[in-house]
Design a protein around this motif. Structure first.
Motif, mmCIF file in Angstrom:
data_model
loop_
_atom_site.group_PDB
_atom_site.id
_atom_site.type_symbol
_atom_site.label_atom_id
_atom_site.label_comp_id
_atom_site.label_asym_id
_atom_site.label_seq_id
_atom_site.Cartn_x
_atom_site.Cartn_y
_atom_site.Cartn_z
ATOM 1 N N GLY A 75 0.793 -1.218 0.000
ATOM 2 C CA GLY A 75 0.000 0.000 0.000
ATOM 3 C C GLY A 75 0.825 1.267 0.000
ATOM 4 O O GLY A 75 0.321 2.343 -0.319
ATOM 5 N N LEU A 76 2.088 1.167 0.378
ATOM 6 C CA LEU A 76 2.989 2.310 0.376
ATOM 7 C C LEU A 76 4.177 2.012 -0.522
ATOM 8 O O LEU A 76 4.623 0.870 -0.623
ATOM 9 C CB LEU A 76 3.494 2.619 1.794
ATOM 10 N N PHE A 77 4.685 3.037 -1.209
ATOM 11 C CA PHE A 77 5.941 2.875 -1.932
ATOM 12 C C PHE A 77 6.798 4.110 -1.719
ATOM 13 O O PHE A 77 6.297 5.187 -1.352
ATOM 14 C CB PHE A 77 5.712 2.596 -3.420
ATOM 15 N N GLN A 78 8.090 3.940 -1.899
ATOM 16 C CA GLN A 78 9.030 4.998 -1.589
ATOM 17 C C GLN A 78 8.818 6.199 -2.495
ATOM 18 O O GLN A 78 8.681 6.067 -3.712
ATOM 19 C CB GLN A 78 10.468 4.490 -1.734
ATOM 20 N N SER A 79 8.794 7.388 -1.910
ATOM 21 C CA SER A 79 8.659 8.610 -2.685
ATOM 22 C C SER A 79 9.868 8.784 -3.597
ATOM 23 O O SER A 79 10.987 8.437 -3.222
ATOM 24 C CB SER A 79 8.540 9.821 -1.754
ATOM 25 N N PRO A 80 9.654 9.313 -4.816
ATOM 26 C CA PRO A 80 10.810 9.590 -5.696
ATOM 27 C C PRO A 80 11.702 10.701 -5.164
ATOM 28 O O PRO A 80 12.815 10.884 -5.644
ATOM 29 C CB PRO A 80 10.152 9.984 -7.021
ATOM 30 N N PHE A 81 11.222 11.434 -4.162
ATOM 31 C CA PHE A 81 12.014 12.498 -3.547
ATOM 32 C C PHE A 81 12.645 11.956 -2.265
ATOM 33 O O PHE A 81 11.936 11.547 -1.339
ATOM 34 C CB PHE A 81 11.135 13.711 -3.246
ATOM 35 N N PRO A 82 13.943 11.925 -2.174
ATOM 36 C CA PRO A 82 14.634 11.230 -1.083
ATOM 37 C C PRO A 82 14.324 11.747 0.313
ATOM 38 O O PRO A 82 14.452 11.004 1.283
ATOM 39 C CB PRO A 82 16.118 11.423 -1.434
ATOM 40 N N THR A 83 13.918 13.000 0.437
ATOM 41 C CA THR A 83 13.668 13.554 1.773
ATOM 42 C C THR A 83 12.206 13.427 2.205
ATOM 43 O O THR A 83 11.846 13.876 3.284
ATOM 44 C CB THR A 83 14.071 15.040 1.819
ATOM 45 N N ARG A 84 11.378 12.803 1.371
ATOM 46 C CA ARG A 84 9.958 12.711 1.671
ATOM 47 C C ARG A 84 9.583 11.317 2.151
ATOM 48 O O ARG A 84 10.239 10.330 1.789
ATOM 49 C CB ARG A 84 9.114 13.064 0.429
ATOM 50 N N PRO A 85 8.526 11.203 2.961
ATOM 51 C CA PRO A 85 8.101 9.885 3.462
ATOM 52 C C PRO A 85 7.454 9.049 2.364
ATOM 53 O O PRO A 85 7.181 9.551 1.271
ATOM 54 C CB PRO A 85 7.085 10.253 4.558
ATOM 55 N N PRO A 86 7.185 7.771 2.633
ATOM 56 C CA PRO A 86 6.527 6.914 1.641
ATOM 57 C C PRO A 86 5.180 7.474 1.200
ATOM 58 O O PRO A 86 4.540 8.250 1.913
ATOM 59 C CB PRO A 86 6.360 5.580 2.389
ATOM 60 N N VAL A 87 4.737 7.045 0.024
ATOM 61 C CA VAL A 87 3.533 7.571 -0.606
ATOM 62 C C VAL A 87 2.495 6.454 -0.728
ATOM 63 O O VAL A 87 2.837 5.300 -0.989
ATOM 64 C CB VAL A 87 3.853 8.127 -2.013
ATOM 65 N N ILE A 88 1.222 6.806 -0.515
ATOM 66 C CA ILE A 88 0.142 5.837 -0.689
ATOM 67 C C ILE A 88 0.034 5.464 -2.163
ATOM 68 O O ILE A 88 0.084 6.318 -3.041
ATOM 69 C CB ILE A 88 -1.199 6.401 -0.188
ATOM 70 N N ARG A 89 -0.131 4.181 -2.421
ATOM 71 C CA ARG A 89 -0.212 3.709 -3.799
ATOM 72 C C ARG A 89 -1.655 3.798 -4.306
ATOM 73 O O ARG A 89 -2.531 3.086 -3.832
ATOM 74 C CB ARG A 89 0.258 2.257 -3.894
#
Length: 232
Positions: free
Chosen positions: A60-74
């Motif tokens: 349900g979560l995947f790593q944000s393409p921005f390194p300083t941001r938390p994971p993103v809901i899929r």
């Protein structure tokens, strides 16, 4: 090829709680809304490898393409053979979505797949629908996400975009803004269109609604009798 836009009509605003949404454009609401081509983490390739009958389980979560941001809901559609899981029950408690009449069916399916609950109250964190009045953006909480930003209809609506381009042509010269064909907003520009039409009577013209989507209402015309002479 030339283009014509039907003149924008006055739109009435509709107040929803303290956030005012207005009909500045038409949002698609059918199942055939084009899907995003971005393949952030190889999901499209995975779906191609899997047989249709075999469920594809995605986190349900995947790593944000921005390194300083938390994971993103899929937010994932991908067909009925895709399962999105892994969000905790505590996390799902905060997943509340505000449905509007113009929310596309595709969006409804994706939020349901992730685990959002539909609400009509102000506790929502996401919504997809009409433009809001610019003054209403100040009432949004930091965690609330919508599918528009202030004044986005100046690019999204064909008539508004042309008027902005024409203003830039007048200010900086047509040479700097010559990437669009001559456009006429009807019925206001009818006399200008007629002058050009008479100079090129064999030309074909593209007639477009000012605020539609997915090609709906677009026509190619070549006779003056096909030009709409008044607002619908």
């Amino acid at each position: 090829t030339h283009t014509m836009e039907e003149e924008d009509q006055e739109h009435q605003s509709q107040s929803e709680s303290e956030l005012d949404f207005v009909d500045e454009d038409v949002d698609p609401s059918d199942d055939d809304l084009d899907e995003d081509d971005d393949d952030v983490d190889g999901v499209a390739e995975l779906l191609e490898e899997k047989a249709v009958a075999e469920p594809v389980v995605l986190p349900g979560l995947f790593q944000s393409p921005f390194p300083t941001r938390p994971p993103v809901i899929r937010f994932m559609y991908g067909g009925d053979n895709v399962v999105v899981e892994g969000l905790s029950e505590k996390m799902k408690e905060g997943l509340k979505w505000k449905i509007q009449p113009t929310t596309p069916n595709l969006v409804k399916k994706m939020i349901n797949r992730v685990g959002f609950k539909v609400t009509t109250k102000n506790g929502w964190i996401g919504t997809w629908g009409k433009h809001m009045k610019a003054t209403s953006f100040r009432h949004l909480r930091a965690d609330q996400k919508i599918n528009h930003y202030p004044g986005s209809f100046n690019l999204g609506r064909k008539d508004r975009m042309w008027k902005n381009i024409a203003r830039m042509q007048a200010r900086y010269s047509r040479k700097q803004f010559n990437f669009v064909p001559d456009t006429f907003c009807l019925p206001g520009d009818m006399h200008l269109l007629k002058r050009v039409w008479d100079e090129e009577p064999s030309a074909k013209w593209i007639l477009k609604p000012n605020a539609s989507a997915r090609g709906i209402g677009i026509k190619v015309i070549y006779q003056w009798s096909q030009v709409p002479k008044k607002k619908d």
